[in-house]
Motif scaffolding. Sequence first.
Motif, short mmCIF file in Angstrom:
data_model
loop_
_atom_site.label_atom_id
_atom_site.label_comp_id
_atom_site.label_asym_id
_atom_site.label_seq_id
_atom_site.Cartn_x
_atom_site.Cartn_y
_atom_site.Cartn_z
N ALA A 158 0.77 -1.13 -0.09
CA ALA A 158 -0.04 -0.05 0.16
C ALA A 158 1.12 1.28 -0.05
CB ALA A 158 -0.79 -0.10 1.10
N ASP A 159 0.36 2.25 -0.61
CA ASP A 159 0.96 3.32 -0.68
C ASP A 159 0.84 4.04 0.63
OD1 ASP A 159 1.89 6.34 -1.30
OD2 ASP A 159 1.44 5.99 -3.42
N ASP A 195 0.94 7.26 1.23
CA ASP A 195 0.10 8.51 1.21
C ASP A 195 -1.16 8.25 0.95
OD1 ASP A 195 2.46 9.89 1.23
OD2 ASP A 195 2.81 10.00 -1.21
N ARG A 196 -1.76 7.15 0.68
CA ARG A 196 -3.21 6.87 0.29
C ARG A 196 -4.08 7.25 1.35
NH1 ARG A 196 -6.45 4.59 -3.47
NH2 ARG A 196 -4.95 3.67 -4.87
N LEU A 215 -4.17 10.76 1.69
CA LEU A 215 -5.23 11.55 0.57
C LEU A 215 -6.50 11.38 0.52
CD1 LEU A 215 -2.37 10.64 -2.31
CD2 LEU A 215 -3.30 12.82 -1.57
N ARG A 216 -6.68 10.07 1.10
CA ARG A 216 -8.41 9.93 1.35
C ARG A 216 -8.96 10.78 2.18
NH1 ARG A 216 -10.96 5.41 -0.60
NH2 ARG A 216 -12.02 5.18 0.92
N TYR A 252 -11.47 2.74 -6.39
CA TYR A 252 -10.17 2.48 -7.04
C TYR A 252 -9.39 3.71 -7.72
CZ TYR A 252 -12.33 -1.99 -6.46
OH TYR A 252 -12.63 -3.17 -5.76
N SER A 303 -6.77 6.14 -8.25
CA SER A 303 -5.12 6.03 -8.12
C SER A 303 -4.61 7.02 -7.16
CB SER A 303 -4.22 6.00 -9.45
OG SER A 303 -4.55 7.36 -9.87
N VAL A 304 -3.42 7.10 -6.69
CA VAL A 304 -2.90 7.98 -5.90
C VAL A 304 -2.67 9.19 -6.61
CG1 VAL A 304 -0.92 8.50 -4.49
CG2 VAL A 304 -1.98 6.26 -4.14
N LEU A 306 -5.90 10.93 -7.03
CA LEU A 306 -6.39 11.88 -6.18
C LEU A 306 -5.68 13.18 -5.80
CD1 LEU A 306 -6.69 8.74 -3.54
CD2 LEU A 306 -8.60 9.95 -4.69
N ARG A 307 -4.20 12.88 -5.95
CA ARG A 307 -3.45 14.19 -5.82
C ARG A 307 -3.93 15.30 -6.88
NH1 ARG A 307 1.48 10.64 -5.55
NH2 ARG A 307 1.97 10.45 -3.30
#
Length: 136
Positions: free
Chosen positions: A5-6, A8-9, A12-13, A27, A29-30, A33-34
């Motif tokens: 898992a990233d 940052d996820r 970011l969520r 689903y 992507s990081v 989201l950024r």
Amino acid sequence: MPGKADPDRARLRQDWEEAFGSPPPAYASVAFLRKAIAYEAQVKRHGGLPAATRRALSQIASGKPVEEAARRRLRPGAHLVRDWNGRSYQVEVQEKGFRLDGRTWPSLSAIARHITGTSWSGPRFFGLNDRTGGKG
């Protein structure tokens, strides 16, 4: 590494929920989201898209072509005139299309393409938006 898992996820969520008031798509992507969070921050600082662009995007999202939105602003019976290469073209707005030289066309862009022989935005060609382009 696959399956890892990233870190940052999770952050970011949380940032997404603060920015948009709902959880992000499951689903997303990081990177997405950024970008979406950064865009929303930019909108809040500097303002969003122009109203005409928002309307056009709304039309596209609802499955209607943008030309249809332009046609709704023009009432049936209205006439558009454009001089091009020494000839004056007059288009009549109809309930379901546009009439030029005895023929009904589905869009102003189709008419502009017919007149010029190249791909044009019909509303732009007929001066219905801010930027009227080309030589006339």
